[in-house]
Write an enzyme that holds these catalytic residues in place. Sequence first.
Site, PDB file in Angstrom:
ATOM      1  N   TRP A   1       0.659  -1.154   0.372  1.00 24.98           N
ATOM      2  CA  TRP A   1      -0.092   0.072   0.060  1.00 24.98           C
ATOM      3  C   TRP A   1       1.066   1.059  -0.154  1.00 24.98           C
ATOM      4  O   TRP A   1       1.934   1.497   0.643  1.00 24.98           O
ATOM      5  CB  TRP A   1      -0.905   0.234   1.377  1.00 24.98           C
TER       6      TRP A   1
ATOM      7  N   ASP B   1      -0.933  -5.577   9.305  1.00 25.49           N
ATOM      8  CA  ASP B   1      -1.826  -4.412   8.619  1.00 25.49           C
ATOM      9  C   ASP B   1      -3.377  -4.745   8.339  1.00 25.49           C
ATOM     10  O   ASP B   1      -3.649  -5.618   6.742  1.00 25.49           O
ATOM     11  CB  ASP B   1      -1.804  -3.325   7.308  1.00 25.49           C
TER      12      ASP B   1
ATOM     13  N   ALA C   1      -7.153  -4.109   7.371  1.00 24.08           N
ATOM     14  CA  ALA C   1      -7.531  -3.328   7.056  1.00 24.08           C
ATOM     15  C   ALA C   1      -9.030  -3.585   6.531  1.00 24.08           C
ATOM     16  O   ALA C   1      -9.701  -2.793   6.078  1.00 24.08           O
ATOM     17  CB  ALA C   1      -7.800  -1.811   6.305  1.00 24.08           C
TER      18      ALA C   1
ATOM     19  N   LYS D   1     -13.590   0.011   6.592  1.00 31.31           N
ATOM     20  CA  LYS D   1     -14.008  -0.607   5.295  1.00 31.31           C
ATOM     21  C   LYS D   1     -15.102  -1.540   5.879  1.00 31.31           C
ATOM     22  O   LYS D   1     -16.062  -1.478   4.511  1.00 31.31           O
ATOM     23  CB  LYS D   1     -13.195  -1.604   4.815  1.00 31.31           C
TER      24      LYS D   1
HETATM   25  N1  PMP Z   1      -3.793  -0.638   5.353  1.00 34.12           N
HETATM   26  C1  PMP Z   1      -4.412  -0.579   4.299  1.00 34.12           C
HETATM   27  C2  PMP Z   1      -3.594  -1.478   3.321  1.00 34.12           C
HETATM   28  C3  PMP Z   1      -5.384   0.498   3.270  1.00 34.12           C
HETATM   29  O1  PMP Z   1      -5.519  -0.363   2.353  1.00 34.12           O
HETATM   30  C4  PMP Z   1      -5.815   1.416   3.899  1.00 34.12           C
HETATM   31  C5  PMP Z   1      -6.758   2.397   3.992  1.00 34.12           C
HETATM   32  N2  PMP Z   1      -6.268   2.537   1.882  1.00 34.12           N
HETATM   33  C6  PMP Z   1      -5.292   1.485   5.743  1.00 34.12           C
HETATM   34  C7  PMP Z   1      -4.325   0.560   6.385  1.00 34.12           C
HETATM   35  C8  PMP Z   1      -6.070   2.362   6.413  1.00 34.12           C
HETATM   36  O2  PMP Z   1      -7.498   2.525   6.906  1.00 34.12           O
HETATM   37  P1  PMP Z   1      -7.723   3.695   7.739  1.00 34.12           P
HETATM   38  O3  PMP Z   1      -8.706   4.505   6.890  1.00 34.12           O
HETATM   39  O4  PMP Z   1      -9.016   3.197   8.424  1.00 34.12           O
HETATM   40  O5  PMP Z   1      -6.829   4.634   7.700  1.00 34.12           O
END
Ligand code: PMP
Length: 399
Positions: free
Chosen positions: A137, A218, A220, A253
């Site tokens: 990411w 991570d 999410a 999400k």
């Molecule tokens: N990790 C990954 C892999 C993500 O894609 C995202 C959001 N796009 C996040 C963490 C962070 O999410 P948040 O909107 O809760 O900060």
Amino acid sequence: MADAIVADRPMLLDRLEAKPTDSLLALIQLCDADPRAEKIDVGVGVYRDAAGNTPILRCVKAAERILLEGQETKAYLGSAGDTRFVELIKPIVFGDNPSGYIVGVQTPGGCGALRLGAELVHAADRQARMFVGQPTWINHGPLIGCAGVEMIDYPYYDKASGAILFDEMMSALGQTRAGDLLLLHGCCHNPTGADLSLDQWREVAGLVSERGLVPYVDIAYQGLGNGLEADAAGTRLVVEAAEQAIIAQSCDKNFGLYRERTGSLFVKTLSSRTAEAVFGNLLSLARTMWSMPPDHGAAVVRTVLEEDALRADWRSELDDMCTRIRAIRARMAAFDPRLAFVNDQNGMFSMLPLTKGQVLELRADHGIYMADSGRFNVVGLSDDNVDRFAAAVTEKMDG
Ligand code: PMP
């Protein structure tokens, strides 16, 4: 005298260099400005239903009504945030009987959790190194590296074949030393959609325990790949295998709470003394960044999870999102054998074997808006345009 000092150097803020605009936000603006009715927006980073909307979940609306009526104070909660929220999220991520001591705090989204975890690591060891699969990411580097943690790439995914480079990954991880961190995507890998199989997770867990690595997971998108339990299985394996682990979690999400910034950070250790020190450090680091996390999203999640009917409705809404994602993936795969890999992948994103030039041609010729890397959001598609999208993409893949 004062004039001379001013003339010598530019004023403070004039010394800043301009920053490029965020490429995905720029893509949204380009797409909005495109007058073609048949344009396709697969650049977005949020869930969309078949009508192209990102609705507020029913269970969230219901919880918000309860909060509106029942909440009696806005007094500060403290740097750990909503501790009941953290308690309720914990078994969703770790199951009912994880070993060791797991402490957690509420954070402003997954981003806040990733950053807080990185600060904790840096506070514990200025020389800490984190192994990071590529591609990853786009914000992992800024969020984790910026805390001062050294990031070392390892190969993860081959865009041309749509396959995980597992042997290459394991051999690169042969360079790790005890105490090194290993960044892993719990599920629904962003940007590739390519998740480790359970057997591969087992091998990684073996490596973690053998080499004394610290998983930095991570997670999410739990629930958006193959369901809540299945999506946590890999995380649970590596966390069980590890003496110490750090897990950054997001509800943005799977509860559709995006702008409410709702997440948590958990840390596993085997000693109660260390767990206590970790918790104290998390609070003091949080105080230096956001002092306290925003309340509303966590209060909503807590309200949903505490009430059986709301929790059941959340599970069913989450299953609906997951089913839609799986259906689009299956349909793309059925369109052309070269897209078969899309059906083996999970979550909102996959990455197409396209060059930046081909991505730009798709934009110009077909009004298809995806990230330059070839990452696309499957729920930017619906029944009436998925075949058109697949046809345009495979035509490009022909060269
Ligand atoms: N990790 C990954 C892999 C993500 O894609 C995202 C959001 N796009 C996040 C963490 C962070 O999410 P948040 O909107 O809760 O900060």
